[in-house]
Design a protein around this motif. Sequence first.
Motif, PDB file in Angstrom:
ATOM      1  N   SER A 117      15.793  38.335  40.223  1.00 45.00           N
ATOM      2  CA  SER A 117      17.069  38.562  39.549  1.00 45.00           C
ATOM      3  C   SER A 117      17.584  37.256  38.949  1.00 45.00           C
ATOM      4  O   SER A 117      17.476  36.190  39.553  1.00 45.00           O
ATOM      5  CB  SER A 117      18.095  39.120  40.531  1.00 45.00           C
ATOM      6  OG  SER A 117      19.379  39.177  39.938  1.00 45.00           O
TER       7      SER A 117
ATOM      8  N   ASP B  96      20.864  36.978  37.892  1.00 47.01           N
ATOM      9  CA  ASP B  96      22.308  37.248  37.795  1.00 47.01           C
ATOM     10  C   ASP B  96      23.125  35.967  37.658  1.00 47.01           C
ATOM     11  O   ASP B  96      24.050  35.890  36.850  1.00 47.01           O
ATOM     12  CB  ASP B  96      22.778  38.024  39.031  1.00 47.01           C
ATOM     13  CG  ASP B  96      22.432  39.497  38.932  1.00 47.01           C
ATOM     14  OD1 ASP B  96      21.682  39.850  38.012  1.00 47.01           O
ATOM     15  OD2 ASP B  96      22.916  40.279  39.767  1.00 47.01           O
TER      16      ASP B  96
ATOM     17  N   ASP C 194      22.504  34.339  34.169  1.00 53.40           N
ATOM     18  CA  ASP C 194      23.110  35.147  33.112  1.00 53.40           C
ATOM     19  C   ASP C 194      24.630  35.044  33.133  1.00 53.40           C
ATOM     20  O   ASP C 194      25.271  34.974  32.074  1.00 53.40           O
ATOM     21  CB  ASP C 194      22.689  36.613  33.260  1.00 53.40           C
ATOM     22  CG  ASP C 194      21.201  36.815  32.984  1.00 53.40           C
ATOM     23  OD1 ASP C 194      20.598  35.913  32.366  1.00 53.40           O
ATOM     24  OD2 ASP C 194      20.659  37.853  33.394  1.00 53.40           O
ATOM     25  N   MET C 195      25.216  35.012  34.320  1.00 53.92           N
ATOM     26  CA  MET C 195      26.666  34.931  34.419  1.00 53.92           C
ATOM     27  C   MET C 195      27.172  33.556  33.962  1.00 53.92           C
ATOM     28  O   MET C 195      28.228  33.460  33.331  1.00 53.92           O
ATOM     29  CB  MET C 195      27.116  35.213  35.846  1.00 53.92           C
ATOM     30  CG  MET C 195      28.635  35.278  36.014  1.00 53.92           C
ATOM     31  SD  MET C 195      29.415  36.545  34.963  1.00 53.92           S
ATOM     32  CE  MET C 195      28.811  38.035  35.760  1.00 53.92           C
TER      33      MET C 195
ATOM     34  N   ILE D 176      28.068  35.063  43.573  1.00 54.85           N
ATOM     35  CA  ILE D 176      27.100  36.133  43.310  1.00 54.85           C
ATOM     36  C   ILE D 176      25.680  35.767  43.728  1.00 54.85           C
ATOM     37  O   ILE D 176      24.744  36.527  43.468  1.00 54.85           O
ATOM     38  CB  ILE D 176      27.116  36.539  41.820  1.00 54.85           C
ATOM     39  CG1 ILE D 176      26.702  35.347  40.940  1.00 54.85           C
ATOM     40  CG2 ILE D 176      28.481  37.059  41.416  1.00 54.85           C
ATOM     41  CD1 ILE D 176      26.609  35.719  39.464  1.00 54.85           C
TER      42      ILE D 176
ATOM     43  N   GLN E  92      22.258  38.214  43.957  1.00 53.40           N
ATOM     44  CA  GLN E  92      21.004  37.895  43.276  1.00 53.40           C
ATOM     45  C   GLN E  92      19.835  37.919  44.259  1.00 53.40           C
ATOM     46  O   GLN E  92      18.760  38.432  43.947  1.00 53.40           O
ATOM     47  CB  GLN E  92      21.108  36.520  42.615  1.00 53.40           C
ATOM     48  CG  GLN E  92      19.813  36.038  41.992  1.00 53.40           C
ATOM     49  CD  GLN E  92      19.979  34.738  41.225  1.00 53.40           C
ATOM     50  OE1 GLN E  92      20.508  34.723  40.147  1.00 53.40           O
ATOM     51  NE2 GLN E  92      19.509  33.639  41.828  1.00 53.40           N
TER      52      GLN E  92
ATOM     53  N   LYS F 217      18.909  41.527  45.136  1.00 50.64           N
ATOM     54  CA  LYS F 217      18.198  42.199  44.037  1.00 50.64           C
ATOM     55  C   LYS F 217      16.754  41.683  43.958  1.00 50.64           C
ATOM     56  O   LYS F 217      15.837  42.451  43.645  1.00 50.64           O
ATOM     57  CB  LYS F 217      18.901  41.923  42.718  1.00 50.64           C
ATOM     58  CG  LYS F 217      20.213  42.689  42.556  1.00 50.64           C
ATOM     59  CD  LYS F 217      20.800  42.440  41.171  1.00 50.64           C
ATOM     60  CE  LYS F 217      22.044  43.263  40.943  1.00 50.64           C
ATOM     61  NZ  LYS F 217      22.623  43.022  39.587  1.00 50.64           N
TER      62      LYS F 217
END
Length: 318
Positions: free
Chosen positions: A7, A9, A12-13, A308, A312, A315
């Motif tokens: 992942s 995440d 990307d965030m 987060i 991550q 996932k």
Amino acid sequence: EDREAVSLDVSDMVEAVYAQIAPALEDVGGVQFDANGADDEPEALKESAIVRSILMEGYAGEGGFVSLSEQIKDALLMRTGVLAVWVEVIETREPETWEDVGALALQDVIAPKLEGQRVENVKIYPDNGKGGKALEEGAPLEGEPFRVTLTRIDSEKRLCTACVPRENFVCSSIQERDLNKQRFVADRQVTTRARLVAEGFDPAKVKQLKRCDPTDYELHLNRREGDGDEASAEAAEDATETSEVWRCYAQLAESADSLEASRYRVYYSRDSKILLAPPERVGRVCYAVGNVILYPHRLDGVSLFERIGEIQAIKSRA
């Protein structure tokens, strides 16, 4: 087929939040001086535009926008972004030798040619140096033509910005966000001896600095593992070897019995235990810190990884 899904995440965030913040840096109000009064409004606008242009466009293509972008991403990933802004002065020394100089032309030869230039180590030899001994200062100018040796020193100033890695930044309190209220603030720099001499430090002091391996630092973070982008401590010449220097801003008392303190800038080598120059009195520190997610009553904020990272990881294992 044997690869595991990972992942992204957090990454990307970070990019998504950065994309929302970055446009504010290009806004006209990104760098702004407050006017001292109605009559000062035009001058304040002019100064704001000039400084903003220097910071964003940078010098020789090295824009301050990159430093600000790094600060934002440090804040997103590592709780706090640290930005340094300072005026850098680089001196270039150029030795010159003049032959067959007449007495009337001497002043023109040894005079500075450019604004801000200075001339040092002037020596005047009679009979084009055949005598082997330079004239003493104030002695009569006898023995034309003369041989003249000198060193011209040109100073170049530029406004610099740089994002300071959080692991290379220390301060006396983890609670105070206003760095100008901190008792002590400093950042670690690893640079070459030649660069330090060009910045005006005494060559004899610089020569005493120990060679520094960046990976020996106890807070060293290899941010790009495997890329081999670490500065090499070893070099073919002493001038190009890297050394560690701490740029410190400390509040120091005016005397042993005084209760009044002033801010001083000190360049200190922790490895060699020496000061590169006498303490210089300054008005403010050169750093600014920023957080994307504030943590109450703390200098450091909260990173997106802390928010987060666990999601991550879940996932990636799923």
